[in-house]
Design an enzyme around this catalytic site. Sequence first.
Site, PDB file in Angstrom:
ATOM      1  N   GLY A   1       9.041  -0.288   2.915  1.00  3.49           N
ATOM      2  CA  GLY A   1       9.461  -0.285   1.516  1.00  3.49           C
ATOM      3  C   GLY A   1       9.355   1.101   0.886  1.00  3.49           C
ATOM      4  O   GLY A   1      10.057   1.388  -0.085  1.00  3.49           O
TER       5      GLY A   1
ATOM      6  N   GLU B   1       9.047  -2.220   9.877  1.00  3.85           N
ATOM      7  CA  GLU B   1       8.855  -3.650   9.593  1.00  3.85           C
ATOM      8  C   GLU B   1       8.957  -4.528  10.831  1.00  3.85           C
ATOM      9  O   GLU B   1       8.266  -5.529  10.957  1.00  3.85           O
ATOM     10  CB  GLU B   1       9.898  -4.136   8.564  1.00  3.85           C
ATOM     11  CG  GLU B   1       9.617  -3.694   7.148  1.00  3.85           C
ATOM     12  CD  GLU B   1      10.219  -2.347   6.806  1.00  3.85           C
ATOM     13  OE1 GLU B   1      10.505  -1.560   7.727  1.00  3.85           O
ATOM     14  OE2 GLU B   1      10.403  -2.086   5.598  1.00  3.85           O
TER      15      GLU B   1
END
Length: 701
Positions: free
Chosen positions: A114, A137
């Site tokens: 993010g 991720e």
Amino acid sequence: MAQDANAQGKPTNDNVVATAREGAVAVLTLQSGPVNALGSGLRQGILAAIEAAEADPAVKAIVLIGGGRMFSAGADITEFGKPQSGIGLPELLNRIEAVGKPVVAAIHGNALGGGLETALACHYRVAVPSAKVGLPEVKLGILPGAGGTQRLPRVVGPRKALEVIVGGSPIGAKAAAGMGLIDELAPEDGLRAHAVAFAERVVAEGRPLTKIRDRDDKIAEGRDDPGLFAAFRDENSRKTRGFEAPEACIACIEAACRLPFDEGMAFERAEFQKLVTGTQSAAQRYVFFAERQAAKIPDVPDDTPARPIARVGVIGAGTMGGGISMNFLNAGIPVTIVETKREALDRGLKTIRTNYENTAKKGRLKAEDVETRMGLLSDTLELERLAECDLIIEAVFEDMGIKKEIFSKLDTIAKPGAILASNTSYLDIDAIAAMTHRPADVIGMHFFSPANVMRLLEVVRGEKTAKDVIATAMQIGRKVGKIPVLVGVCHGFVGNRMLAERQREANRLILEGVTPWDVDRVIYEFGLPMGPFTMSDLAGLDIGWSRETNKSESVRDLLCEQDRRGQKTSAGFYDYDAKRKATPSKVTEEIIATVAERQGVARKDATDQEILERCLYPMVNEGAKILEEGKAIRASDIDIVWINGYGWPVYRGGPMFWADTIGLPKVLERLRAYQAEYGDAFKPSALLERLAAEGKGFKDL
Ligand code: TC6
């Protein structure tokens, strides 16, 4: 919202984002240490600060910069699986992208997950050369669900996006700048000033607010050559076997090429939701924290001073000794390696050199580094030379007599304060320590084969091992790239003690008539890199076997007697061709039938489920006994051992986590059923009984 966040004990918006003005540029500093994880508090803080800057007519541009060690390590992993509080990251990033003034991300340290997605939502990105950016991720069983799968391909093209997103490894800022992901590199110690000057230039030149969502030049490649996705799937199928997230990542990047931005975002969201609520992601997130937990030892605080290690001694230049030495050489630590015979020493040195040269041939090591590393290695036939070493690791044959003799000699040779370690994989460290007058300096450091590759290091704490010796072993382990896990003294410690359970059941299954190939297949399909018989063939069936002492009793004995000693003799349980490809062997099947008949074992069928349960549930049960006896600090340490030492599939979180996902009452019920049929090898441990009765799991310990 700020008050809400406060009520939950999170920092207020005021202090997680500091706003300062430099001329017409608002500098927003993220300061939610240690890693600026984008939890709800920080997200709210960014939103408020961005909106305030946008509304302020005196502000012409905005710089987003990380305070402390980094820009941001991404979403707050602890929030996944919990109800969302406040604005979500994708919505926040869309909001940033829509700001009517240039927003510049200024990156140092890490911009991961993010964190990078936030930078991609900004209109421009500058970074210092040492910064690392990436979308890891996939390693947490999820995908970059805040637009990363849609924005990154629009900047770097789908081919590179596949590498970055499915590979998950961060890339350096210079490489990122080469891909167009970073607009400008800033001086290492002048990021903020550079970013402000960059923003001023953008304003002065009237440059447009480039929004990545509007770009489609790079994704044309994915539309023109849809075959590139199939090719990528093919090339990576071995690495991604069993994992759900890589395929979802690929599908999202395909969608980025195929669909308009907003539809692509909706596709990404749906895929993200599937993953984040699934078991694989829960397992992988658990492993992320478990790995960090393993470094924490309740009675050896982080600030325990470690002993300095300037030179390491390794006794034994065999496969283990050589591999162990390489770890230290790779980290720039000089090694003195000792053997008893010149020939064995030369052979060992040659193997180390060949390993390095092969790595260099593959382009993973510079030719001059081969020489630098070999230059750090001293070899000798004299144990006395170890007097100069601060850490001495014994890696000789698994024979207690020999080990005791070595340690009593080391006691007279080693300098005061030197750490004396044994690489034994089974033997009693306390008995070895008792041969010295300094048992507090003795410890086990059990590396896994190949020792230069496998990341696990079992650090074995003896009864008298000093705390600073433990701290040093754990620290040096991390320094050479290992994942050290502290374990107690017991036969086989954590990993091999549990492995023995699996092996015993696998051996029993084949006598009952299940083929070794079926046992191996079931274990492989479960996700481990290989089954027990492939593993035995690889290790060599004659480890600990001798024609004189072994009496043609087991399948292994008979295989060894026929010189079927594993891959190295091109035959073991399997037959091997010149390329080491395995095929099932009729000879082995006959040997098994002979042994089964001699032992009067009734032949019967077993389903795949039974094979799996009989091989793996006793391991879980043994893990519970290990915890009961205090030989591992926590269940998650056992899981870290199995993931890093034996290739337990990380998406199943380790044997103890896996048992929790099945439910301990179910595991207990099956163990009891097998106990009734096969005896006390399956007797459930008291801990397992207790947890199941209380409706708890290993996670609750
Ligand atoms: C994502 O972004 C998804 C986006 C889509 C959303 C829709 N969250 O590792 P360290 C903790 S997913 C929460 O020791 P380092 C860590 O547990 C995320 N906590 O430091 C530790 O806590 P402890 C994608 C986090 O310098 C402390 O911070 N990002 C997070 O050795 C220090 O960490 C990643 O996968 C986090 N994101 O390494 C990156 N990150 O002190 C994950 C760290 O209580 N992070 N913590 O034990 C890392 O890889 C490393 O932390 C590092 C720094 C390389 C950033």
